[in-house]
Design a protein around this motif. Structure first.
Motif, PDB file in Angstrom:
ATOM      1  N   ASP A  11     -43.084  -8.011 -17.978  1.00  0.00           N
ATOM      2  CA  ASP A  11     -43.220  -9.216 -16.803  1.00  0.00           C
ATOM      3  C   ASP A  11     -43.085  -8.499 -15.479  1.00  0.00           C
ATOM      4  N   PHE A  12     -43.403  -9.240 -14.512  1.00  0.00           N
ATOM      5  CA  PHE A  12     -42.976  -8.777 -13.120  1.00  0.00           C
ATOM      6  C   PHE A  12     -42.757 -10.131 -12.231  1.00  0.00           C
ATOM      7  N   PHE A  13     -42.049  -9.867 -11.177  1.00  0.00           N
ATOM      8  CA  PHE A  13     -41.530 -10.844 -10.322  1.00  0.00           C
ATOM      9  C   PHE A  13     -41.607 -10.723  -8.811  1.00  0.00           C
ATOM     10  N   LEU A  14     -42.176 -11.759  -8.029  1.00  0.00           N
ATOM     11  CA  LEU A  14     -42.312 -11.641  -6.807  1.00  0.00           C
ATOM     12  C   LEU A  14     -41.427 -12.738  -6.093  1.00  0.00           C
ATOM     13  N   GLN A  15     -40.526 -12.514  -5.288  1.00  0.00           N
ATOM     14  CA  GLN A  15     -39.740 -13.626  -4.704  1.00  0.00           C
ATOM     15  C   GLN A  15     -39.694 -13.351  -3.275  1.00  0.00           C
ATOM     16  N   SER A  16     -39.636 -14.807  -2.639  1.00  0.00           N
ATOM     17  CA  SER A  16     -39.675 -14.847  -1.207  1.00  0.00           C
ATOM     18  C   SER A  16     -38.307 -14.466  -0.509  1.00  0.00           C
ATOM     19  N   GLU A  17     -38.498 -14.112   0.736  1.00  0.00           N
ATOM     20  CA  GLU A  17     -37.192 -13.679   1.358  1.00  0.00           C
ATOM     21  C   GLU A  17     -36.277 -14.784   1.529  1.00  0.00           C
ATOM     22  N   ASP A  18     -36.453 -15.866   1.557  1.00  0.00           N
ATOM     23  CA  ASP A  18     -35.581 -17.367   1.520  1.00  0.00           C
ATOM     24  C   ASP A  18     -35.301 -17.778   0.175  1.00  0.00           C
ATOM     25  N   LYS A  19     -35.573 -17.070  -0.796  1.00  0.00           N
ATOM     26  CA  LYS A  19     -35.214 -17.302  -2.389  1.00  0.00           C
ATOM     27  C   LYS A  19     -35.673 -18.444  -2.989  1.00  0.00           C
ATOM     28  N   LYS A  20     -36.511 -19.410  -2.048  1.00  0.00           N
ATOM     29  CA  LYS A  20     -37.114 -20.775  -2.335  1.00  0.00           C
ATOM     30  C   LYS A  20     -38.197 -20.677  -3.036  1.00  0.00           C
ATOM     31  N   SER A  21     -39.034 -19.295  -3.060  1.00  0.00           N
ATOM     32  CA  SER A  21     -40.306 -19.678  -3.747  1.00  0.00           C
ATOM     33  C   SER A  21     -40.452 -18.201  -4.566  1.00  0.00           C
ATOM     34  N   HIS A  22     -41.187 -18.297  -5.613  1.00  0.00           N
ATOM     35  CA  HIS A  22     -41.315 -17.035  -6.533  1.00  0.00           C
ATOM     36  C   HIS A  22     -42.466 -17.140  -7.277  1.00  0.00           C
ATOM     37  N   ASP A  46     -42.973 -22.886  -5.173  1.00  0.00           N
ATOM     38  CA  ASP A  46     -43.248 -22.431  -3.871  1.00  0.00           C
ATOM     39  C   ASP A  46     -42.405 -23.567  -3.093  1.00  0.00           C
ATOM     40  N   ASP A  47     -41.225 -23.389  -2.848  1.00  0.00           N
ATOM     41  CA  ASP A  47     -40.306 -24.458  -2.232  1.00  0.00           C
ATOM     42  C   ASP A  47     -40.282 -25.708  -3.249  1.00  0.00           C
ATOM     43  N   GLN A  48     -41.037 -26.829  -2.994  1.00  0.00           N
ATOM     44  CA  GLN A  48     -40.893 -28.088  -3.612  1.00  0.00           C
ATOM     45  C   GLN A  48     -42.182 -28.233  -4.558  1.00  0.00           C
ATOM     46  N   PHE A  49     -43.054 -27.228  -4.550  1.00  0.00           N
ATOM     47  CA  PHE A  49     -44.401 -27.398  -5.360  1.00  0.00           C
ATOM     48  C   PHE A  49     -44.304 -26.300  -6.629  1.00  0.00           C
ATOM     49  N   ALA A  50     -44.862 -26.460  -7.507  1.00  0.00           N
ATOM     50  CA  ALA A  50     -44.957 -25.537  -8.706  1.00  0.00           C
ATOM     51  C   ALA A  50     -46.065 -25.644  -9.456  1.00  0.00           C
ATOM     52  N   GLY A  51     -46.628 -24.812 -10.120  1.00  0.00           N
ATOM     53  CA  GLY A  51     -47.676 -24.771 -11.162  1.00  0.00           C
ATOM     54  C   GLY A  51     -47.974 -23.288 -11.921  1.00  0.00           C
ATOM     55  N   GLN A  52     -48.612 -23.465 -13.091  1.00  0.00           N
ATOM     56  CA  GLN A  52     -48.817 -22.356 -13.688  1.00  0.00           C
ATOM     57  C   GLN A  52     -50.091 -22.378 -14.337  1.00  0.00           C
ATOM     58  N   VAL A  53     -50.620 -20.884 -14.640  1.00  0.00           N
ATOM     59  CA  VAL A  53     -51.834 -20.891 -15.336  1.00  0.00           C
ATOM     60  C   VAL A  53     -51.758 -19.684 -16.223  1.00  0.00           C
ATOM     61  N   GLU A  54     -52.768 -19.766 -17.138  1.00  0.00           N
ATOM     62  CA  GLU A  54     -52.714 -18.698 -18.064  1.00  0.00           C
ATOM     63  C   GLU A  54     -53.813 -17.717 -17.924  1.00  0.00           C
ATOM     64  N   TYR A 106     -51.454 -17.086  -2.236  1.00  0.00           N
ATOM     65  CA  TYR A 106     -51.837 -17.244  -3.669  1.00  0.00           C
ATOM     66  C   TYR A 106     -52.730 -18.258  -3.895  1.00  0.00           C
ATOM     67  N   SER A 107     -53.581 -18.529  -4.860  1.00  0.00           N
ATOM     68  CA  SER A 107     -54.177 -19.565  -5.019  1.00  0.00           C
ATOM     69  C   SER A 107     -54.462 -19.705  -6.764  1.00  0.00           C
ATOM     70  N   ILE A 108     -54.252 -20.700  -7.428  1.00  0.00           N
ATOM     71  CA  ILE A 108     -54.102 -20.791  -8.835  1.00  0.00           C
ATOM     72  C   ILE A 108     -55.069 -22.012  -9.024  1.00  0.00           C
ATOM     73  N   MET A 109     -55.935 -22.148 -10.157  1.00  0.00           N
ATOM     74  CA  MET A 109     -56.905 -23.339 -10.399  1.00  0.00           C
ATOM     75  C   MET A 109     -56.550 -23.559 -11.905  1.00  0.00           C
ATOM     76  N   SER A 126     -48.558 -19.604   0.637  1.00  0.00           N
ATOM     77  CA  SER A 126     -48.057 -18.247   0.909  1.00  0.00           C
ATOM     78  C   SER A 126     -46.701 -18.232   1.217  1.00  0.00           C
ATOM     79  N   PHE A 127     -46.018 -17.180   1.093  1.00  0.00           N
ATOM     80  CA  PHE A 127     -44.739 -17.064   1.408  1.00  0.00           C
ATOM     81  C   PHE A 127     -44.171 -15.526   1.949  1.00  0.00           C
ATOM     82  N   ASP A 128     -43.180 -15.147   2.397  1.00  0.00           N
ATOM     83  CA  ASP A 128     -42.791 -14.146   2.912  1.00  0.00           C
ATOM     84  C   ASP A 128     -42.273 -13.210   2.026  1.00  0.00           C
TER      85      ASP A 128
END
Length: 149
Positions: A11-22, A46-54, A106-109, A126-128
């Motif tokens: 697994d790998f994980f990318l996190q925003s500087e403000d810790k609100k997005s990943h 991403d803050d208040q939005f979320a989604g996932q895709v395989e 990023y972009s997921i569909m 996007s996020f920092d």
């Protein structure tokens, strides 16, 4: 949901500087015989939005992404891309802002059928990136490359 350690060695994980997005890449499967590739469930918050895709990622795409990250600190590499084998499903770009500071775009569909209609849902943003985790990301990617070798 904030993770200090990935759930699986691949697994790998990318996190925003403000810790609100990943973005969390959760390992699902691997294909080594026909077309070397790796399968992930990608969860984005991403803050208040979320989604996932395989998705499936070709091993060369993952290798080029890793090489781009390794070279970015020592060169003028400005954009580092990672795409799924079906590029419309997932695309991510590291944008080098300055001296090791990155923005992740990023972009997921997701596609599904509902009552004989195709429904497409897209999440873009996007996020920092918190570059404190850059070395950990590079090490995770190296381990994944060894798995695909």
């Amino acid at each position: 949901m904030i993770f200090n350690k990935p759930l699986d060695p691949y697994d790998f994980f990318l996190q925003s500087e403000d810790k609100k997005s990943h973005i969390l890449f959760s390992f699902k499967d691997i294909e080594l015989e026909r077309s070397k590739s790796i399968n992930y469930l990608v969860h984005i918050k991403d803050d208040q939005f979320a989604g996932q895709v395989e998705i499936w990622i070709d091993h060369e795409e993952l290798y080029n992404f890793m090489e781009g990250l390794l070279k970015a600190e020592n060169s003028e590499v400005k954009l580092i891309h990672l795409k799924a084998m079906s590029t419309e499903e997932f695309e991510m770009t590291f944008v080098d802002q300055k001296m090791g500071h990155y923005e992740i775009a990023y972009s997921i569909m997701n596609r599904r059928y509902l009552k004989n209609r195709l429904i497409e849902t897209t999440l873009k943003g996007s996020f920092d990136y918190d570059s404190e985790f850059l070395n950990q990301l590079k090490e995770s990617l190296k381990g994944i490359q060894k798995l695909l070798s």
